[in-house]
Design a protein around this motif. Structure first.
Motif, PDB file in Angstrom:
ATOM      1  N   LEU A   1       0.833  -1.193   0.000  1.00  0.00           N
ATOM      2  CA  LEU A   1       0.000   0.000   0.000  1.00  0.00           C
ATOM      3  C   LEU A   1       0.869   1.245   0.000  1.00  0.00           C
ATOM      4  CD1 LEU A   1      -0.090   1.210   3.243  1.00  0.00           C
ATOM      5  CD2 LEU A   1      -1.207  -0.995   3.448  1.00  0.00           C
ATOM      6  N   GLU A   2       0.238   2.386  -0.158  1.00  0.00           N
ATOM      7  CA  GLU A   2       0.931   3.672  -0.087  1.00  0.00           C
ATOM      8  C   GLU A   2       0.433   4.417   1.138  1.00  0.00           C
ATOM      9  OE1 GLU A   2       1.584   7.826  -2.578  1.00  0.00           O
ATOM     10  OE2 GLU A   2       0.348   6.242  -3.446  1.00  0.00           O
ATOM     11  N   SER A   3       1.347   4.709   2.052  1.00  0.00           N
ATOM     12  CA  SER A   3       0.996   5.423   3.270  1.00  0.00           C
ATOM     13  C   SER A   3       1.884   6.647   3.413  1.00  0.00           C
ATOM     14  CB  SER A   3       1.145   4.490   4.475  1.00  0.00           C
ATOM     15  OG  SER A   3       0.537   5.060   5.612  1.00  0.00           O
ATOM     16  N   ASN A   4       1.834   7.272   4.551  1.00  0.00           N
ATOM     17  CA  ASN A   4       2.586   8.512   4.749  1.00  0.00           C
ATOM     18  C   ASN A   4       4.100   8.316   4.749  1.00  0.00           C
ATOM     19  OD1 ASN A   4       0.210   9.950   4.913  1.00  0.00           O
ATOM     20  ND2 ASN A   4       0.035   9.651   7.116  1.00  0.00           N
ATOM     21  N   ASN A   5       4.595   7.137   5.146  1.00  0.00           N
ATOM     22  CA  ASN A   5       6.039   6.930   5.189  1.00  0.00           C
ATOM     23  C   ASN A   5       6.534   5.952   4.128  1.00  0.00           C
ATOM     24  OD1 ASN A   5       4.908   4.715   6.371  1.00  0.00           O
ATOM     25  ND2 ASN A   5       6.374   4.553   8.033  1.00  0.00           N
ATOM     26  N   THR A   6       5.742   5.744   3.068  1.00  0.00           N
ATOM     27  CA  THR A   6       6.137   4.855   1.983  1.00  0.00           C
ATOM     28  C   THR A   6       7.257   5.489   1.165  1.00  0.00           C
ATOM     29  OG1 THR A   6       3.894   3.979   1.865  1.00  0.00           O
ATOM     30  CG2 THR A   6       5.300   3.603  -0.052  1.00  0.00           C
ATOM     31  N   LYS A   7       8.241   4.682   0.823  1.00  0.00           N
ATOM     32  CA  LYS A   7       9.340   5.128  -0.038  1.00  0.00           C
ATOM     33  C   LYS A   7       8.989   4.700  -1.458  1.00  0.00           C
ATOM     34  CE  LYS A   7      11.779   5.864   3.760  1.00  0.00           C
ATOM     35  NZ  LYS A   7      10.953   6.515   4.717  1.00  0.00           N
ATOM     36  N   GLY A   8       8.650   5.622  -2.338  1.00  0.00           N
ATOM     37  CA  GLY A   8       8.228   5.260  -3.690  1.00  0.00           C
ATOM     38  C   GLY A   8       6.715   5.246  -3.781  1.00  0.00           C
ATOM     39  N   VAL A   9       6.184   4.369  -4.616  1.00  0.00           N
ATOM     40  CA  VAL A   9       4.729   4.325  -4.801  1.00  0.00           C
ATOM     41  C   VAL A   9       4.098   3.458  -3.715  1.00  0.00           C
ATOM     42  CG1 VAL A   9       2.861   3.835  -6.416  1.00  0.00           C
ATOM     43  CG2 VAL A   9       5.020   4.712  -7.267  1.00  0.00           C
ATOM     44  N   GLU A  10       4.065   2.140  -3.903  1.00  0.00           N
ATOM     45  CA  GLU A  10       3.568   1.277  -2.837  1.00  0.00           C
ATOM     46  C   GLU A  10       4.755   0.663  -2.102  1.00  0.00           C
ATOM     47  OE1 GLU A  10       1.874   0.531  -5.977  1.00  0.00           O
ATOM     48  OE2 GLU A  10       0.224   1.820  -5.425  1.00  0.00           O
ATOM     49  N   GLY A  11       4.566   0.387  -0.840  1.00  0.00           N
ATOM     50  CA  GLY A  11       5.579  -0.272  -0.028  1.00  0.00           C
ATOM     51  C   GLY A  11       4.975  -1.481   0.654  1.00  0.00           C
ATOM     52  N   LEU A  12       5.827  -2.339   1.179  1.00  0.00           N
ATOM     53  CA  LEU A  12       5.374  -3.522   1.905  1.00  0.00           C
ATOM     54  C   LEU A  12       5.358  -3.228   3.398  1.00  0.00           C
ATOM     55  CD1 LEU A  12       7.292  -6.331   0.004  1.00  0.00           C
ATOM     56  CD2 LEU A  12       4.920  -5.603  -0.300  1.00  0.00           C
ATOM     57  N   TYR A  13       4.249  -3.531   4.028  1.00  0.00           N
ATOM     58  CA  TYR A  13       4.053  -3.319   5.462  1.00  0.00           C
ATOM     59  C   TYR A  13       3.689  -4.655   6.087  1.00  0.00           C
ATOM     60  CZ  TYR A  13       3.923   1.684   4.584  1.00  0.00           C
ATOM     61  OH  TYR A  13       4.256   2.960   4.232  1.00  0.00           O
ATOM     62  N   ILE A  14       4.215  -4.911   7.282  1.00  0.00           N
ATOM     63  CA  ILE A  14       3.908  -6.150   7.980  1.00  0.00           C
ATOM     64  C   ILE A  14       3.113  -5.827   9.246  1.00  0.00           C
ATOM     65  CG2 ILE A  14       6.115  -6.192   9.233  1.00  0.00           C
ATOM     66  CD1 ILE A  14       5.971  -9.330   8.804  1.00  0.00           C
ATOM     67  N   LEU A  15       2.127  -6.666   9.535  1.00  0.00           N
ATOM     68  CA  LEU A  15       1.297  -6.531  10.728  1.00  0.00           C
ATOM     69  C   LEU A  15       1.351  -7.862  11.467  1.00  0.00           C
ATOM     70  CD1 LEU A  15      -0.238  -5.086   8.156  1.00  0.00           C
ATOM     71  CD2 LEU A  15      -1.942  -4.629   9.861  1.00  0.00           C
ATOM     72  N   LYS A  16       1.398  -7.814  12.787  1.00  0.00           N
ATOM     73  CA  LYS A  16       1.409  -9.023  13.598  1.00  0.00           C
ATOM     74  C   LYS A  16       0.115  -9.098  14.392  1.00  0.00           C
ATOM     75  CE  LYS A  16       4.350 -11.467  16.965  1.00  0.00           C
ATOM     76  NZ  LYS A  16       3.403 -12.429  17.305  1.00  0.00           N
ATOM     77  N   LYS A  17      -0.443 -10.292  14.451  1.00  0.00           N
ATOM     78  CA  LYS A  17      -1.647 -10.514  15.251  1.00  0.00           C
ATOM     79  C   LYS A  17      -1.253 -10.473  16.720  1.00  0.00           C
ATOM     80  CE  LYS A  17      -5.434 -12.937  13.927  1.00  0.00           C
ATOM     81  NZ  LYS A  17      -6.203 -14.114  13.534  1.00  0.00           N
ATOM     82  N   ASN A  18      -2.017  -9.749  17.529  1.00  0.00           N
ATOM     83  CA  ASN A  18      -1.697  -9.655  18.952  1.00  0.00           C
ATOM     84  C   ASN A  18      -2.409 -10.752  19.747  1.00  0.00           C
ATOM     85  OD1 ASN A  18      -4.334  -8.644  19.465  1.00  0.00           O
ATOM     86  ND2 ASN A  18      -3.652  -6.571  18.998  1.00  0.00           N
ATOM     87  N   ALA A  19      -2.094 -10.850  21.016  1.00  0.00           N
ATOM     88  CA  ALA A  19      -2.631 -11.917  21.869  1.00  0.00           C
ATOM     89  C   ALA A  19      -4.157 -11.893  21.945  1.00  0.00           C
ATOM     90  CB  ALA A  19      -2.032 -11.818  23.271  1.00  0.00           C
ATOM     91  N   GLY A  20      -4.750 -10.711  21.809  1.00  0.00           N
ATOM     92  CA  GLY A  20      -6.205 -10.600  21.863  1.00  0.00           C
ATOM     93  C   GLY A  20      -6.901 -10.951  20.567  1.00  0.00           C
ATOM     94  N   GLY A  21      -6.142 -11.266  19.519  1.00  0.00           N
ATOM     95  CA  GLY A  21      -6.742 -11.638  18.235  1.00  0.00           C
ATOM     96  C   GLY A  21      -6.830 -10.497  17.239  1.00  0.00           C
ATOM     97  N   GLY A  22      -6.541  -9.256  17.688  1.00  0.00           N
ATOM     98  CA  GLY A  22      -6.557  -8.115  16.775  1.00  0.00           C
ATOM     99  C   GLY A  22      -5.214  -7.972  16.072  1.00  0.00           C
TER     100      GLY A  22
END
Length: 177
Positions: free
Chosen positions: A147-168
């Motif tokens: 996706l493209e966010s505020n701190n993306t270098k270039g057009v789209e960048g790769l972002y990683i998300l980790k599931k937390n203990a509560g399931g979110g």
């Protein structure tokens, strides 16, 4: 002395493709995800024109005497927005949705639980590109989004998300420069 060598080749596929019901159409099929343990798949299919709403269809097909559940997300080629599957979880099917309104694109992640659709809460999540796609790790504990966010270098960048203990899901972190 400068020399250049260009080699072109063509891959030859043996046999003929097998048409499975009306699965393959003249439109492009993209962003395929498979369920890790069931005969289920989801993908995006390019559509012409425009739609008043983003929606998807689920149907069953049979291939080699096995029944498959197939979910097809329409992609209206940037005129209205884009839907694309991310992956199957125990709760349902995660997918990306990008909408276009008043000159701005907005990306979200949603969960399809049967007939119910829920927006997935992700802290500090922002996509301002017409394109957003992603995938889940095999164990379902990590999601990677393009996706493209505020701190993306270039057009789209790769972002990683980790599931937390509560399931979110935790805050997206850019995967380097």
């Amino acid at each position: 002395m400068l020399a250049s060598l260009t080699i072109t080749g063509q891959v030859k596929f043996e046999g003929k493709g097998i048409r499975v019901d009306s699965l393959n159409t003249p439109n492009g099929q993209n962003y395929l995800v498979l369920h890790p343990s069931e005969n289920s798949m989801a993908f995006t299919e390019e559509q012409g024109g425009s739609s008043s709403q983003n929606s998807f269809t689920t149907s069953d097909i049979t291939f080699d005497d096995a029944s498959w559940s197939v979910t097809v997300f329409p992609d209206y080629l940037g005129t209205k927005g884009m839907l694309s599957p991310i992956g199957f979880t125990e709760e349902g099917l995660l997918y990306s949705e990008v909408t276009f309104d008043r000159g701005l694109h907005e990306g979200k992640v949603k969960l399809a639980k049967g007939d119910k659709l829920e927006e997935v809460s992700i802290p500090f999540f922002k996509n301002k590109s017409p394109i957003q796609s992603g995938c889940l790790s095999k164990d379902g504990q990590y999601m990677i989004l393009s996706l493209e966010s505020n701190n993306t270098k270039g057009v789209e960048g790769l972002y990683i998300l980790k599931k937390n203990a509560g399931g979110g899901w935790g805050q997206p972190k850019i995967m380097g420069n």
